[in-house]
Design an enzyme around this catalytic site. Structure first.
Site, mmCIF file in Angstrom:
data_model
loop_
_atom_site.group_PDB
_atom_site.id
_atom_site.type_symbol
_atom_site.label_atom_id
_atom_site.label_comp_id
_atom_site.label_asym_id
_atom_site.label_seq_id
_atom_site.Cartn_x
_atom_site.Cartn_y
_atom_site.Cartn_z
ATOM 1 N N HIS A 159 77.744 108.347 18.540
ATOM 2 C CA HIS A 159 76.546 108.876 17.858
ATOM 3 C C HIS A 159 76.537 108.485 16.383
ATOM 4 O O HIS A 159 75.949 109.184 15.558
ATOM 5 C CB HIS A 159 76.458 110.398 17.982
ATOM 6 C CG HIS A 159 76.665 110.908 19.372
ATOM 7 N ND1 HIS A 159 75.636 111.061 20.273
ATOM 8 C CD2 HIS A 159 77.794 111.255 20.045
ATOM 9 C CE1 HIS A 159 76.120 111.510 21.424
ATOM 10 N NE2 HIS A 159 77.438 111.620 21.325
ATOM 11 N N SER A 280 68.819 89.053 -3.964
ATOM 12 C CA SER A 280 67.439 89.529 -4.027
ATOM 13 C C SER A 280 66.749 88.821 -5.176
ATOM 14 O O SER A 280 67.365 88.547 -6.207
ATOM 15 C CB SER A 280 67.437 91.035 -4.256
ATOM 16 O OG SER A 280 66.227 91.435 -4.857
ATOM 17 N N LYS A 286 72.069 92.813 -5.660
ATOM 18 C CA LYS A 286 72.054 92.808 -4.192
ATOM 19 C C LYS A 286 72.846 91.657 -3.569
ATOM 20 O O LYS A 286 72.856 90.548 -4.083
ATOM 21 C CB LYS A 286 70.608 92.724 -3.688
ATOM 22 C CG LYS A 286 69.779 93.954 -3.906
ATOM 23 C CD LYS A 286 70.324 95.188 -3.199
ATOM 24 C CE LYS A 286 70.161 95.114 -1.698
ATOM 25 N NZ LYS A 286 68.773 95.202 -1.283
#
Ligand code: ARG
Length: 462
Positions: A159, A280, A286
């Site tokens: 999960h 980016s 990034k």
């Protein structure tokens, strides 16, 4: 009325409209069957010689001309010109321009219906081989990564919540198993493609008395098809191919998703190589996992191609219908896409670096040893359900105190369950947690070591 390169025309009074020709033509994509179609044509020439339709000399002349055509390849302008309906038309008209009427004779008893089914099967057989080879490379990279980082421990998840610690090598071998099954699926697909349609004519079987058993052997097929109607309209082998690719893509997308998560700052388990990440245009900090996202994102077209084949084949009346020409782009696109994904996945596995400390830290936080506490109590004679309840209360207590289970004092633990002795701390160690999973297929280091040896042996035999 016949267009220059057309294969038909006798019963027509008018020339085809160029807009229809454009719509009807498949040369811009089925040029990829060029070599396969030439191989099949050479074998067919020999079969015609065997049937006495070609003399030995005529057969040799045709085969040499076909070899020449293959050597020269397809001029790019021919692909884009509107002169040829498909690759078969191109090859036949090239042959006629080299050997004249002999080239026209090659089509005796043959239809493009059994011709295209044969060439397509040959193409898919070699496509399976290429994919199987790329799957092997990825499996190799996974075993190498497992070996290099054998002792790295990270959290296993259910999960997407931390569940129990596992070895990185165990993670690698999980994907190895999936890929081994994918390999088997492509081997099956290859096998389903090795039935020879040639000799089925347009739909009813050929009137040329060729030896189809021999022809099958000469082309590397296992046997001739048993029913001509089925043979010219069967595309199960293409479905097998797009299904095998879809299952493989499911696995690649899961691998990509795991690595996307693991390389995020939230997880921080994996460092991507600069060579395979992008930045980016706006945010200077990034480093994005574009390659992995594309692997994940390309799943749509691979599943879509499988579905488009199913939809194209559904309720198609026997035998050949031009709908079947739509089979190729789906298969070609699937092949190109899956090869790209496999190659990129191998490069990612080869070039990522693990942050061993982050992995270990995460595996030691979040009560991943709670099951171990329950198992400890079971060894002390408490039934598992009650042990589970007690361990749950210990976790609750630890959460309140903002510590891990092994940081609870023996007094605290005994308040919850007096049977607990100080030897519980041994059981709560991450190494013990791993070591207890020493069943076949478990993540105990000794088991993973064996699994890795087996995986490497398997690879040697592939
Ligand atoms: N280009 C066609 C295809 O891919 C070849 C077969 C054409 N047969 C026909 N009867 N028109 O299916």
């Amino acid at each position: 009325m016949q267009d220059k390169h057309s294969l038909w025309g006798g019963r027509f009074n008018e020339k085809a409209d160029s807009r229809f020709n454009d719509f009807n033509s498949s040369f811009r994509f089925d040029y990829r069957l060029f070599e396969a179609d030439i191989e099949a044509s050479k074998a067919y020439a020999e079969a015609l010689a065997g049937a006495g339709i070609f003399s030995q000399e005529e057969c040799e002349k045709v085969c040499l001309a076909l070899e020449d055509i293959k050597k020269n390849g397809i001029p790019p302008e021919a692909i884009n010109s509107r002169d040829f309906e498909d690759v078969h038309t191109f090859i036949e008209s090239s042959l006629v321009s080299l050997v004249g009427d002999l080239g026209k004779k090659l089509h005796t008893g043959r239809s493009r219906n059994d011709q295209v089914a044969t060439a397509f099967r040959l193409w898919i057989i070699s496509a399976c081989d290429e994919i199987i080879a790329l799957v092997k490379v990825l499996c190799l990279r996974l075993t190498e990564s497992a070996e290099r980082n054998f002792d790295v421990i990270l959290p296993g998840y259910t999960h997407l919540q931390r569940a129990q610690p596992i070895l990185w090598s165990h993670w690698c071998l999980a994907y190895f198993e999936m890929l081994a099954r994918d390999r088997s699926r492509f081997l099956l697909c290859r096998q389903s493609a090795t039935v020879l349609p040639l000799g089925s004519g347009a739909l009813a079987g050929t009137s040329a008395s060729i030896n189809r058993n021999q022809l099958a052997l000469n082309l590397g097929f296992t046997k001739p098809s048993a029913n001509s109607l089925d043979a010219v309209s069967d595309r199960d082998f293409a479905l097998d191919f797009t299904y095998a690719a879809s299952a493989l893509q499911v696995h690649l997308s899961r691998l990509a998703e795991d690595l996307i998560l693991y390389s995020s700052q939230e997880f921080g388990f994996v460092l991507l190589s600069d060579k395979f990440s992008s930045g980016s245009s706006l945010m200077p900090q990034k480093k994005n996992p574009d390659a992995l996202e594309l692997i994940r994102g390309k799943s749509g077209r691979i599943f879509g191609n499988h579905f488009s084949l199913l939809a194209m084949l559904k309720a198609l009346p026997l035998a050949y219908n031009k709908d079947l020409q739509e089979d190729k782009e789906a298969v070609f696109d699937t092949f190109d896409t899956i090869c790209g994904c496999l190659e990129m996945a191998s490069l990612m596995i080869e070039t990522i670096e693990l942050d061993q400390n982050r992995c270990l830290d995460a595996a030691q936080k979040g009560y991943l040893n709670a099951t171990e506490l329950a198992d400890y109590l079971v060894r002390r004679g408490i039934p598992f359900r009650s042990a589970h309840e007690i361990a749950g209360r210990a976790v609750l207590r630890a959460i309140e105190m903002q510590v891990e289970l092994n940081e609870l004092s023996i007094e605290d633990l005994r308040k919850i369950e007096p049977i607990i002795d100080p030897d519980v701390y041994d059981s709560l160690k991450i190494t013990s947690t791993l070591a207890t999973k020493s069943v076949i297929g478990g993540t105990a280091p000794e088991m993973v070591k064996q699994a890795l040896i087996k995986a490497k042996n398997d690879l040697n035999s592939w």
